[in-house]
Design a protein around this motif. Sequence first.
Motif, PDB file in Angstrom:
ATOM      1  N   ILE A 132      39.625  30.658  34.188  1.00 45.23           N
ATOM      2  CA  ILE A 132      39.876  30.146  32.827  1.00 45.23           C
ATOM      3  C   ILE A 132      40.556  28.779  32.917  1.00 45.23           C
ATOM      4  CG2 ILE A 132      41.330  30.501  30.774  1.00 45.23           C
ATOM      5  CD1 ILE A 132      40.733  33.543  31.084  1.00 45.23           C
ATOM      6  N   LEU A 133      41.590  28.725  33.743  1.00 44.96           N
ATOM      7  CA  LEU A 133      42.351  27.471  33.897  1.00 44.96           C
ATOM      8  C   LEU A 133      41.450  26.330  34.398  1.00 44.96           C
ATOM      9  CD1 LEU A 133      45.720  27.494  35.808  1.00 44.96           C
ATOM     10  CD2 LEU A 133      44.091  25.691  36.136  1.00 44.96           C
ATOM     11  N   LEU A 134      40.603  26.653  35.372  1.00 47.08           N
ATOM     12  CA  LEU A 134      39.728  25.610  35.928  1.00 47.08           C
ATOM     13  C   LEU A 134      38.683  25.184  34.907  1.00 47.08           C
ATOM     14  CD1 LEU A 134      39.212  27.036  39.540  1.00 47.08           C
ATOM     15  CD2 LEU A 134      40.725  25.169  38.848  1.00 47.08           C
ATOM     16  N   ALA A 135      38.178  26.171  34.149  1.00 51.87           N
ATOM     17  CA  ALA A 135      37.174  25.846  33.122  1.00 51.87           C
ATOM     18  C   ALA A 135      37.794  24.913  32.079  1.00 51.87           C
ATOM     19  CB  ALA A 135      36.661  27.128  32.470  1.00 51.87           C
ATOM     20  N   GLU A 136      39.034  25.198  31.704  1.00 50.73           N
ATOM     21  CA  GLU A 136      39.686  24.358  30.682  1.00 50.73           C
ATOM     22  C   GLU A 136      39.973  22.957  31.196  1.00 50.73           C
ATOM     23  OE1 GLU A 136      43.024  26.479  29.065  1.00 50.73           O
ATOM     24  OE2 GLU A 136      41.741  27.977  28.122  1.00 50.73           O
ATOM     25  N   ASN A 137      39.939  22.798  32.517  1.00 54.34           N
ATOM     26  CA  ASN A 137      40.184  21.463  33.087  1.00 54.34           C
ATOM     27  C   ASN A 137      38.900  20.835  33.646  1.00 54.34           C
ATOM     28  OD1 ASN A 137      43.260  20.786  33.141  1.00 54.34           O
ATOM     29  ND2 ASN A 137      43.056  22.996  33.409  1.00 54.34           N
ATOM     30  N   ASP A 138      37.770  21.406  33.220  1.00 55.08           N
ATOM     31  CA  ASP A 138      36.454  20.857  33.595  1.00 55.08           C
ATOM     32  C   ASP A 138      36.187  20.813  35.087  1.00 55.08           C
ATOM     33  OD1 ASP A 138      35.961  20.392  30.896  1.00 55.08           O
ATOM     34  OD2 ASP A 138      37.047  18.481  30.987  1.00 55.08           O
ATOM     35  N   VAL A 139      36.752  21.744  35.853  1.00 53.96           N
ATOM     36  CA  VAL A 139      36.425  21.754  37.285  1.00 53.96           C
ATOM     37  C   VAL A 139      35.751  23.054  37.721  1.00 53.96           C
ATOM     38  CG1 VAL A 139      37.891  20.025  38.397  1.00 53.96           C
ATOM     39  CG2 VAL A 139      38.882  22.187  37.759  1.00 53.96           C
ATOM     40  N   TYR A 140      35.711  24.038  36.829  1.00 56.58           N
ATOM     41  CA  TYR A 140      35.154  25.335  37.253  1.00 56.58           C
ATOM     42  C   TYR A 140      33.687  25.201  37.673  1.00 56.58           C
ATOM     43  CZ  TYR A 140      33.887  30.224  37.427  1.00 56.58           C
ATOM     44  OH  TYR A 140      33.421  31.435  37.861  1.00 56.58           O
ATOM     45  N   GLY A 141      32.949  24.367  36.963  1.00 55.13           N
ATOM     46  CA  GLY A 141      31.514  24.187  37.226  1.00 55.13           C
ATOM     47  C   GLY A 141      31.222  23.735  38.649  1.00 55.13           C
ATOM     48  N   ARG A 142      32.157  23.056  39.267  1.00 53.98           N
ATOM     49  CA  ARG A 142      31.915  22.621  40.658  1.00 53.98           C
ATOM     50  C   ARG A 142      32.924  23.251  41.619  1.00 53.98           C
ATOM     51  NH1 ARG A 142      34.988  17.522  40.414  1.00 53.98           N
ATOM     52  NH2 ARG A 142      35.285  17.097  38.219  1.00 53.98           N
ATOM     53  N   THR A 143      33.209  24.503  41.329  1.00 58.68           N
ATOM     54  CA  THR A 143      34.138  25.246  42.190  1.00 58.68           C
ATOM     55  C   THR A 143      33.498  26.566  42.608  1.00 58.68           C
ATOM     56  OG1 THR A 143      36.030  24.380  40.983  1.00 58.68           O
ATOM     57  CG2 THR A 143      36.408  26.365  42.255  1.00 58.68           C
ATOM     58  N   ARG A 144      33.750  26.967  43.837  1.00 61.41           N
ATOM     59  CA  ARG A 144      33.406  28.336  44.230  1.00 61.41           C
ATOM     60  C   ARG A 144      34.704  29.024  44.612  1.00 61.41           C
ATOM     61  NH1 ARG A 144      28.005  29.189  46.264  1.00 61.41           N
ATOM     62  NH2 ARG A 144      27.891  28.998  44.036  1.00 61.41           N
ATOM     63  N   ILE A 145      34.925  30.186  44.000  1.00 60.52           N
ATOM     64  CA  ILE A 145      36.144  30.958  44.320  1.00 60.52           C
ATOM     65  C   ILE A 145      35.742  32.125  45.214  1.00 60.52           C
ATOM     66  CG2 ILE A 145      38.059  32.324  43.392  1.00 60.52           C
ATOM     67  CD1 ILE A 145      37.850  30.819  40.778  1.00 60.52           C
ATOM     68  N   TYR A 146      36.341  32.207  46.369  1.00 59.95           N
ATOM     69  CA  TYR A 146      36.133  33.352  47.264  1.00 59.95           C
ATOM     70  C   TYR A 146      37.307  34.296  47.036  1.00 59.95           C
ATOM     71  CZ  TYR A 146      32.694  30.343  49.425  1.00 59.95           C
ATOM     72  OH  TYR A 146      31.606  29.527  49.628  1.00 59.95           O
ATOM     73  N   ALA A 147      37.025  35.426  46.442  1.00 59.35           N
ATOM     74  CA  ALA A 147      38.099  36.372  46.086  1.00 59.35           C
ATOM     75  C   ALA A 147      38.027  37.562  47.025  1.00 59.35           C
ATOM     76  CB  ALA A 147      37.930  36.811  44.637  1.00 59.35           C
ATOM     77  N   THR A 148      39.079  37.745  47.813  1.00 60.25           N
ATOM     78  CA  THR A 148      39.017  38.818  48.811  1.00 60.25           C
ATOM     79  C   THR A 148      40.199  39.781  48.679  1.00 60.25           C
ATOM     80  OG1 THR A 148      40.262  37.578  50.498  1.00 60.25           O
ATOM     81  CG2 THR A 148      37.877  37.279  50.468  1.00 60.25           C
ATOM     82  N   ALA A 149      39.939  41.015  49.077  1.00 57.13           N
ATOM     83  CA  ALA A 149      41.008  42.026  49.126  1.00 57.13           C
ATOM     84  C   ALA A 149      40.619  43.052  50.178  1.00 57.13           C
ATOM     85  CB  ALA A 149      41.198  42.684  47.774  1.00 57.13           C
ATOM     86  N   ILE A 150      41.580  43.807  50.596  1.00 56.14           N
ATOM     87  CA  ILE A 150      41.331  44.797  51.651  1.00 56.14           C
ATOM     88  C   ILE A 150      40.618  46.029  51.079  1.00 56.14           C
ATOM     89  CG2 ILE A 150      43.584  45.921  51.376  1.00 56.14           C
ATOM     90  CD1 ILE A 150      43.707  46.293  54.362  1.00 56.14           C
ATOM     91  N   ASN A 151      40.792  46.216  49.779  1.00 56.48           N
ATOM     92  CA  ASN A 151      40.407  47.486  49.189  1.00 56.48           C
ATOM     93  C   ASN A 151      39.123  47.383  48.358  1.00 56.48           C
ATOM     94  OD1 ASN A 151      40.455  49.593  47.139  1.00 56.48           O
ATOM     95  ND2 ASN A 151      42.399  50.126  48.075  1.00 56.48           N
ATOM     96  N   GLN A 152      38.087  48.105  48.775  1.00 58.04           N
ATOM     97  CA  GLN A 152      36.794  48.015  48.112  1.00 58.04           C
ATOM     98  C   GLN A 152      36.860  48.514  46.658  1.00 58.04           C
ATOM     99  OE1 GLN A 152      34.035  46.469  49.553  1.00 58.04           O
ATOM    100  NE2 GLN A 152      33.350  46.627  47.447  1.00 58.04           N
ATOM    101  N   LEU A 153      37.650  49.566  46.429  1.00 58.47           N
ATOM    102  CA  LEU A 153      37.734  50.107  45.057  1.00 58.47           C
ATOM    103  C   LEU A 153      38.303  49.063  44.099  1.00 58.47           C
ATOM    104  CD1 LEU A 153      39.061  53.738  45.631  1.00 58.47           C
ATOM    105  CD2 LEU A 153      36.764  53.027  44.931  1.00 58.47           C
ATOM    106  N   ALA A 154      39.301  48.324  44.580  1.00 57.92           N
ATOM    107  CA  ALA A 154      39.906  47.276  43.741  1.00 57.92           C
ATOM    108  C   ALA A 154      38.875  46.184  43.449  1.00 57.92           C
ATOM    109  CB  ALA A 154      41.123  46.687  44.444  1.00 57.92           C
ATOM    110  N   LEU A 155      38.090  45.838  44.459  1.00 56.36           N
ATOM    111  CA  LEU A 155      37.078  44.785  44.266  1.00 56.36           C
ATOM    112  C   LEU A 155      35.997  45.236  43.278  1.00 56.36           C
ATOM    113  CD1 LEU A 155      36.595  43.504  47.917  1.00 56.36           C
ATOM    114  CD2 LEU A 155      37.486  42.190  45.999  1.00 56.36           C
ATOM    115  N   ASP A 156      35.616  46.519  43.361  1.00 55.70           N
ATOM    116  CA  ASP A 156      34.605  47.046  42.418  1.00 55.70           C
ATOM    117  C   ASP A 156      35.115  46.885  40.993  1.00 55.70           C
ATOM    118  OD1 ASP A 156      33.043  47.699  44.531  1.00 55.70           O
ATOM    119  OD2 ASP A 156      33.536  49.838  44.527  1.00 55.70           O
ATOM    120  N   GLN A 157      36.385  47.208  40.824  1.00 52.26           N
ATOM    121  CA  GLN A 157      36.997  47.077  39.494  1.00 52.26           C
ATOM    122  C   GLN A 157      36.990  45.609  39.048  1.00 52.26           C
ATOM    123  OE1 GLN A 157      40.438  49.602  39.688  1.00 52.26           O
ATOM    124  NE2 GLN A 157      41.160  48.774  37.740  1.00 52.26           N
ATOM    125  N   ALA A 158      37.298  44.725  40.000  1.00 52.27           N
ATOM    126  CA  ALA A 158      37.323  43.288  39.685  1.00 52.27           C
ATOM    127  C   ALA A 158      35.942  42.821  39.215  1.00 52.27           C
ATOM    128  CB  ALA A 158      37.762  42.503  40.915  1.00 52.27           C
TER     129      ALA A 158
END
Length: 281
Positions: A132-158
């Motif tokens: 949201i923050l990046l979108a509001e600052n016009d940089v989200y469109g040229r950003t890739r976010i790698y979101a990692t966690a140890i727990n697969q269940l948490a990632l499924d929820q994400a």
Amino acid sequence: MFVDTRQAEAAATDTRDTEAIEMSLLLEAVYQRYGFDFREYAPVSLKRRLWRRALGEGLDSISKLQDRLLRDPACMERLLLDLSINVTAMCRDPTCYLAIREKVAPLLKTYPFTRIWVAGCSTGEEVYSLAILLAENDVYGRTRIYATAINQLALDQARHSVYPLDRMQEYTENYLRAGGRRSFSEYYVAAYDGALFDAALSENVVWAQHNLAQEGSFNEFQVILCRNVLIYFDKALQDRVQRLFYESLGRFGTLCLGNKESMRFSAYEDSYEVVDGEAKI
Ligand SMILES: C[S@@+](CC[C@H](N)C(=O)[O-])C[C@H]1O[C@@H](n2cnc3c(N)ncnc32)[C@H](O)[C@@H]1O
């Protein structure tokens, strides 16, 4: 009386030693059986969480928990949830997001493309907040976010991007304190008792399981956010992860830590410049 006190002290020491041995055997068993390495987690909080799982399973010793874990993968999943401590929130610690908005986003605008690693992203609230923050600052469109966690269940929820509706008031307040300029409700639709977040916010997000205690880097990043994760590790593991971050950041890269975490006393302290001390950037 004197002898009694000494005997009681000796008995207490024995119990502590026995428990320390039980804990270390359990952690070794978990590592050998499932490959999850919690051997360098801070012992005090680890002990509390192991006992919580033992009691939750109706067991009265750490050794009995070890026995169950070896034979029952479902028990391991439950322990993983206990150990990976998924407490999180949208725009958690708004001062950090405000500082990212004011001091980091302008820097990102100078890059044609940005890679950000959110390490230990739990159930994704931090990732949607950042998007949201990046979108509001016009940089989200040229950003890739790698979101990692140890727990697969948490990632499924994400990935589902549905969060409890009853937390939206708190999240709206955080968002505004983090410098948000819109109505926070523009970013989600209410469905039953959940808030479903705009799919566009995860368009540039890659969700992946990654274990900071065991795995290496997988890219070069302009920003790494790893907040409220290092506090669960002992000093040796913290040092290894700090090294991993240092090696994963590009030149002039930015590291954001949680508000109880710091670079002080790390071997890389002198390699960074403080952007915002309070926000731990
Ligand atoms: C308290 S949450 C913090 C979530 C989020 N970063 C925040 O600040 O709101 C801790 C996170 O650390 C993750 N974690 C714990 N041990 C980890 C490890 N060895 N590798 C990767 N993530 C880990 C957990 O899965 C959980 O998502």
